[in-house]
Design an enzyme around this catalytic site. Structure first.
Site, mmCIF file in Angstrom:
data_model
loop_
_atom_site.group_PDB
_atom_site.id
_atom_site.type_symbol
_atom_site.label_atom_id
_atom_site.label_comp_id
_atom_site.label_asym_id
_atom_site.label_seq_id
_atom_site.Cartn_x
_atom_site.Cartn_y
_atom_site.Cartn_z
ATOM 1 N N TYR A 132 40.592 37.441 69.638
ATOM 2 C CA TYR A 132 39.408 37.207 69.421
ATOM 3 C C TYR A 132 38.569 38.445 69.647
ATOM 4 O O TYR A 132 37.574 38.807 68.947
ATOM 5 C CB TYR A 132 38.876 36.014 70.440
ATOM 6 C CG TYR A 132 39.225 34.640 69.980
ATOM 7 C CD1 TYR A 132 38.553 34.240 68.905
ATOM 8 C CD2 TYR A 132 39.984 33.816 70.577
ATOM 9 C CE1 TYR A 132 38.926 33.003 68.231
ATOM 10 C CE2 TYR A 132 40.110 32.589 70.370
ATOM 11 C CZ TYR A 132 39.683 32.010 69.041
ATOM 12 O OH TYR A 132 39.693 30.694 68.632
ATOM 13 N N PHE A 133 39.029 39.195 70.605
ATOM 14 C CA PHE A 133 38.482 40.356 70.920
ATOM 15 C C PHE A 133 38.551 41.627 69.788
ATOM 16 O O PHE A 133 37.325 42.357 69.657
ATOM 17 C CB PHE A 133 38.899 41.177 72.113
ATOM 18 C CG PHE A 133 38.321 42.619 72.441
ATOM 19 C CD1 PHE A 133 37.219 42.595 72.994
ATOM 20 C CD2 PHE A 133 38.746 43.615 71.918
ATOM 21 C CE1 PHE A 133 36.326 43.815 73.324
ATOM 22 C CE2 PHE A 133 38.134 45.053 72.341
ATOM 23 C CZ PHE A 133 37.118 44.706 73.156
ATOM 24 N N GLY A 163 46.321 33.536 59.757
ATOM 25 C CA GLY A 163 46.055 32.676 58.753
ATOM 26 C C GLY A 163 45.152 31.545 59.011
ATOM 27 O O GLY A 163 44.891 30.705 58.366
ATOM 28 N N GLY A 291 25.525 73.375 86.285
ATOM 29 C CA GLY A 291 24.292 73.075 85.756
ATOM 30 C C GLY A 291 23.798 71.692 86.072
ATOM 31 O O GLY A 291 22.388 71.642 86.362
ATOM 32 N N ILE A 294 22.119 72.493 89.307
ATOM 33 C CA ILE A 294 20.877 73.108 88.831
ATOM 34 C C ILE A 294 19.626 72.054 88.699
ATOM 35 O O ILE A 294 18.733 72.143 88.985
ATOM 36 C CB ILE A 294 20.957 74.410 88.110
ATOM 37 C CG1 ILE A 294 21.731 75.515 88.648
ATOM 38 C CG2 ILE A 294 19.773 75.011 87.895
ATOM 39 C CD1 ILE A 294 22.323 76.625 87.695
ATOM 40 N N PHE A 295 20.405 71.515 87.877
ATOM 41 C CA PHE A 295 19.201 70.460 87.095
ATOM 42 C C PHE A 295 18.636 69.753 88.182
ATOM 43 O O PHE A 295 17.450 69.427 88.407
ATOM 44 C CB PHE A 295 20.103 69.481 86.175
ATOM 45 C CG PHE A 295 18.782 68.633 85.522
ATOM 46 C CD1 PHE A 295 18.671 67.161 86.348
ATOM 47 C CD2 PHE A 295 17.917 68.851 84.644
ATOM 48 C CE1 PHE A 295 17.820 66.322 86.054
ATOM 49 C CE2 PHE A 295 17.255 67.845 84.194
ATOM 50 C CZ PHE A 295 16.958 66.543 84.823
ATOM 51 N N CYS A 296 19.470 69.137 89.220
ATOM 52 C CA CYS A 296 18.955 68.417 90.451
ATOM 53 C C CYS A 296 17.860 69.151 91.063
ATOM 54 O O CYS A 296 16.813 68.538 91.689
ATOM 55 C CB CYS A 296 20.075 67.823 91.239
ATOM 56 S SG CYS A 296 21.268 66.698 90.316
ATOM 57 N N LYS A 345 17.634 91.899 88.141
ATOM 58 C CA LYS A 345 17.494 92.593 89.320
ATOM 59 C C LYS A 345 16.592 91.950 90.291
ATOM 60 O O LYS A 345 15.561 91.443 89.745
ATOM 61 C CB LYS A 345 16.902 94.022 88.838
ATOM 62 C CG LYS A 345 16.530 94.981 89.993
ATOM 63 C CD LYS A 345 16.686 96.390 89.611
ATOM 64 C CE LYS A 345 15.936 97.298 90.842
ATOM 65 N NZ LYS A 345 16.308 96.782 91.931
ATOM 66 N N ASP A 471 5.541 75.445 73.714
ATOM 67 C CA ASP A 471 4.356 75.909 73.642
ATOM 68 C C ASP A 471 4.116 77.144 73.010
ATOM 69 O O ASP A 471 3.450 78.305 73.234
ATOM 70 C CB ASP A 471 3.726 76.235 75.414
ATOM 71 C CG ASP A 471 2.261 76.504 75.440
ATOM 72 O OD1 ASP A 471 1.628 75.885 74.725
ATOM 73 O OD2 ASP A 471 1.862 77.007 76.672
HETATM 74 C C1 LIG Z 1 35.944 48.261 69.453
HETATM 75 O O1 LIG Z 1 35.793 48.838 67.924
HETATM 76 C C2 LIG Z 1 35.897 49.962 67.706
HETATM 77 C C3 LIG Z 1 35.851 50.031 66.082
HETATM 78 O O2 LIG Z 1 34.915 49.219 65.635
HETATM 79 C C4 LIG Z 1 36.833 51.024 68.297
HETATM 80 O O3 LIG Z 1 36.450 52.277 67.850
HETATM 81 C C5 LIG Z 1 36.826 50.578 69.785
HETATM 82 O O4 LIG Z 1 37.785 51.502 70.394
HETATM 83 C C6 LIG Z 1 36.817 49.264 70.083
HETATM 84 N N1 LIG Z 1 37.059 49.026 71.540
HETATM 85 C C7 LIG Z 1 37.879 48.651 72.194
HETATM 86 C C8 LIG Z 1 37.729 48.452 73.627
HETATM 87 O O5 LIG Z 1 39.241 48.287 71.754
#
Ligand SMILES: *[C@@H]1O[C@H](CO)[C@@H](O)[C@H](O)[C@H]1NC(C)=O
Ligand SMILES: *[C@@H]1O[C@H](CO)[C@@H](O)[C@H](O)[C@H]1NC(C)=O
Ligand SMILES: *[C@@H]1O[C@H](CO)[C@@H](O)[C@H](O)[C@H]1NC(C)=O
Ligand SMILES: *[C@@H]1O[C@H](CO)[C@@H](O)[C@H](O)[C@H]1NC(C)=O
Ligand SMILES: *[C@@H]1O[C@H](CO)[C@@H](O)[C@H](O)[C@H]1NC(C)=O
Length: 645
Positions: A132-133, A163, A291, A294-296, A345, A471
């Protein structure tokens, strides 16, 4: 405080409150919740955008980036479940068109409430080893989430077999009542990629950054966005393909780059801020750690300082007495910088007193700038307080013929004294506004313009990090003995991170009236194109000898209209004569003057992206300068021929 001031301060206060408040937000931003597939926490919009709009169904838009497998009108429309003809129309391409990899494609969808969330359905047949991820993040690029997919397909097993046809709820939303009251008709689910800020995205679609932040429950204090998530962009008109074409996004995360300057604390008096980049990882070099320190330190100082939002004069844009505490901070800072600033200097106060005859009025150049004689050489010595370390740090890094050189510093009783190279012919303003009958030839004017462009190009491209001067005006350009130009006064200069499209925003509008670009005045947008605009104004002054900036302050339209009779009318050449500096009459090549005016016209475009870059300007001016040299030769030859023999 009079009534209208009171009203406006209450208004500003309310705006600030509403920006910070999540309660008024239309939809919460998803943040990093996409990766926690087992989480059922619905406090972000991880299951979809809440069905809280005025309609339960509406026209909405998505973006998608073409990938090798999905890069034609037909494959993309099949994947996302939309009609190919609508898709090709919206993107102004043929139905058999193929998109380049990573090109952004606009997807028109009908968005409807399904239960408590908005969604538009696509359907997808799972491939080998899909999770799913993977489907949500990689295939659909973040247009869906694993949580939403699981919830939608709860009848199926968690482990997908190849499928299987699943329903993919794509993230979309309809405008809320308050958005609709503001004229918002559509919401676009924009897919964020590496290195993007809200400001960039809102700029792309020409929407107000505040309303884009609010639409996603983000605020000026909390505006970080992450790749492969959706950001809602509130639109008044349908999006058009012209808004999404352009350079493809960066495909990989930026590595070993310094994170952009995110304020370490959000002090309320600090009115400028930078929008954070997404997902910056990677090692920081020792230099960038230095850097950051320095910024801080700059930031600590800067928080306590308020600059007047008024016209700043040469050498004098920052004037405010330091109190004791700031003294100590400057000293702190000085201790830390002195090891870095080895090339500078460090003068004792006694040395500078001796150089300027104890800062006698006879040595005063202007304002708080004195002419001093150090070891027989002239130097300009400027007494300053305010955000001086910033200017020192920048000037210490640059070494360019066309940028005024800082040769030394001195710190005494709370005041800084900066020792600069001395430009004997003084500010350009004296010469173009013809003070004391000072006159410049055409040739000198072109050389000066070329010098300024060269200096700015160096600042924009070759300083690290790149800087914007902010400026540029005729008194901040100084002329040396050979009438070569040197840009001075870096008190307002700001760094940009250098990666394309990463812009800073400020509410703290400072600069010189008449030279400030419209997008800076209106939205506080800081990009190198700010300097390009100011350069356009300055060149117009150089050519016309008129105080264009003062005269046309805030009237960009009239300003560019001034060029129409020359550039777009048939008797342009005659009109040119009226425009040019009277002292140049008959002594300039009109063809070349027209070319310069055309260049100016481009520099003054209202839309920053329509202005040329300094690099392009430099190329045009170099060509003009080369032709100018041959013009000068012809003149002298013809003058020679007319000499009595
Ligand atoms: C999520 O998808 C992108 C491509 O669309 C990919 O570059 C990235 O690595 C993916 N993130 C993870 C955590 O897998
Ligand atoms: C979150 O889920 C709970 C029940 O699980 C529900 O009552 C609530 O309305 C949901 N909140 C949002 C913002 O969807
Ligand atoms: C697309 O179709 C048009 C006719 O509709 C044809 O002329 C063109 O060659 C086709 N282009 C491609 C890349 O196939
Ligand atoms: C999407 O599909 C689900 C079932 O697969 C259905 O319940 C829902 O109504 C659909 N939503 C829309 C907006 O078509
Ligand atoms: C799902 O697959 C993982 C490995 O891919 C396996 O360890 C797990 O037992 C499987 N779960 C089910 C319910 O089949």
């Amino acid at each position: 405080m009079n009534y209208s001031q009171l009203v406006s301060s209450i208004y500003i206060f309310l705006c600030l409150i509403s920006c910070c408040s999540v309660i008024l937000a239309q939809q919460p931003y998803i943040r990093k919740a996409t990766t926690l597939c087992d989480s059922t926490d619905n406090s972000t919009s991880v299951f979809g955008y809440t069905c809280n709009g005025i309609s339960r169904s509406c026209q909405a838009y998505l973006t998608f980036r073409a990938q090798p497998q999905f890069d034609t009108v037909s494959t993309i429309s099949k994947l996302l479940g939309v009609g190919p003809s609508q898709l090709s129309q919206l993107n102004s391409v043929a139905q058999n068109a193929t998109f380049e990899t990573d090109q952004m494609v606009l997807i028109p969808v009908t968005c409807s409430c399904s239960g408590q969330y908005y969604q538009t359905n696509a359907s997808y047949v799972t491939q080998h080893e899909n999770t799913y991820f993977f489907i949500a993040n990689n295939t659909f690029q973040g247009l869906s989430t694993c949580q939403a997919l699981q919830a939608q397909n709860s009848n199926l097993a968690r482990n997908l077999s190849t499928g299987t046809r699943i329903t993919v709820p794509l993230r979309c939303a309809c405008p809320t009542k308050s958005q609709s009251d503001d004229g918002v008709k559509y919401l676009l689910s924009y897919l964020v990629t590496w290195g993007q800020y809200v400001i960039m995205i809102s700029e792309k679609f020409r929407v107000n950054t505040g309303s884009a932040l609010k639409a996603n429950g983000l605020s000026e204090q909390d505006f970080t966005i992450y790749p492969f998530t959706t950001l809602l962009v509130p639109l008044q008109d349908p999006p058009s393909s012209s808004q999404v074409v352009g350079s493809p996004p960066q495909p990989s995360p930026p590595s070993s780059k310094t994170p952009p300057s995110v304020p370490p604390s959000s002090g309320s008096s600090k009115k400028s801020w930078v929008f954070a980049v997404v997902g910056v990882l990677g090692g920081l070099s020792i230099a960038s750690v230095v850097g950051t320190i320095i910024f801080c330190m700059f930031f600590r100082k800067k928080k306590q300082k308020t600059k007047p939002a008024s016209s700043s004069q040469s050498f004098e844009s920052v004037e405010k007495p330091l109190n004791k505490k700031e003294d100590e901070e400057s000293q702190d800072f000085w201790d830390s910088i002195s090891s870095i600033a080895q090339s500078l200097k460090v003068y004792t106060f006694e040395e500078l007193r001796a150089a300027t005859e104890d800062f006698s009025p006879a040595c005063l150049i202007k304002g708080s700038v004195y002419r001093g004689s150090i070891n027989g050489d002239f130097a300009a010595i400027k007494k300053m307080n305010g955000d001086v370390p910033k200017e020192i740090n920048l000037l210490n890094k640059i070494n360019h013929f066309n940028l005024i050189r800082l040769s030394g510093v001195c710190f005494n009783e709370g005041n800084w004294y900066l020792v600069y190279e001395y430009a004997v012919n003084g500010p350009l303003s004296d010469w173009i506004h013809n003070i004391d009958q000072k006159l410049l030839t055409w040739n000198q004017r072109v050389q000066i313009a070329l010098d300024i462009a060269t200096g700015l190009n160096y600042l924009h491209r070759y300083t690290s990090p790149p800087h914007v001067h902010k400026d540029l005006n005729s008194s901040n350009v100084l002329l040396d003995g050979d009438f070569r130009a040197k840009i001075a006064n870096f008190g307002l200069a700001r760094s940009t991170d250098g990666q394309e499209g990463q812009f800073a925003l400020t509410r703290h509008i400072v600069g010189t009236k008449g030279y400030m670009a419209p997008e800076y005045l209106e939205n506080g947008l800081i990009t190198p194109k700010l300097d390009v605009y100011a350069f356009g104004i300055l060149m117009l002054e150089i050519l016309t000898g008129k105080e264009v900036a003062a005269f046309y302050e805030g009237l960009t339209t009239q300003l560019t209209e001034m060029l129409i009779p020359v550039l777009h009318e048939e008797n342009g050449k005659e009109n040119l004569r009226n425009l040019m500096d009277p002292s140049l009459q008959g002594k300039y090549p009109s063809e070349l003057a027209m070319l310069v005016l055309r260049l100016i016209d481009h520099c003054l475009k209202k839309e920053p992206s329509h202005r040329p870059s300094m690099d392009e300007i430099l190329q045009s001016l170099s060509r003009i300068s080369t032709s100018t040299l041959s013009y000068e030769t012809t003149i002298s030859i013809s003058e020679y021929h007319t000499l009595p023999r």
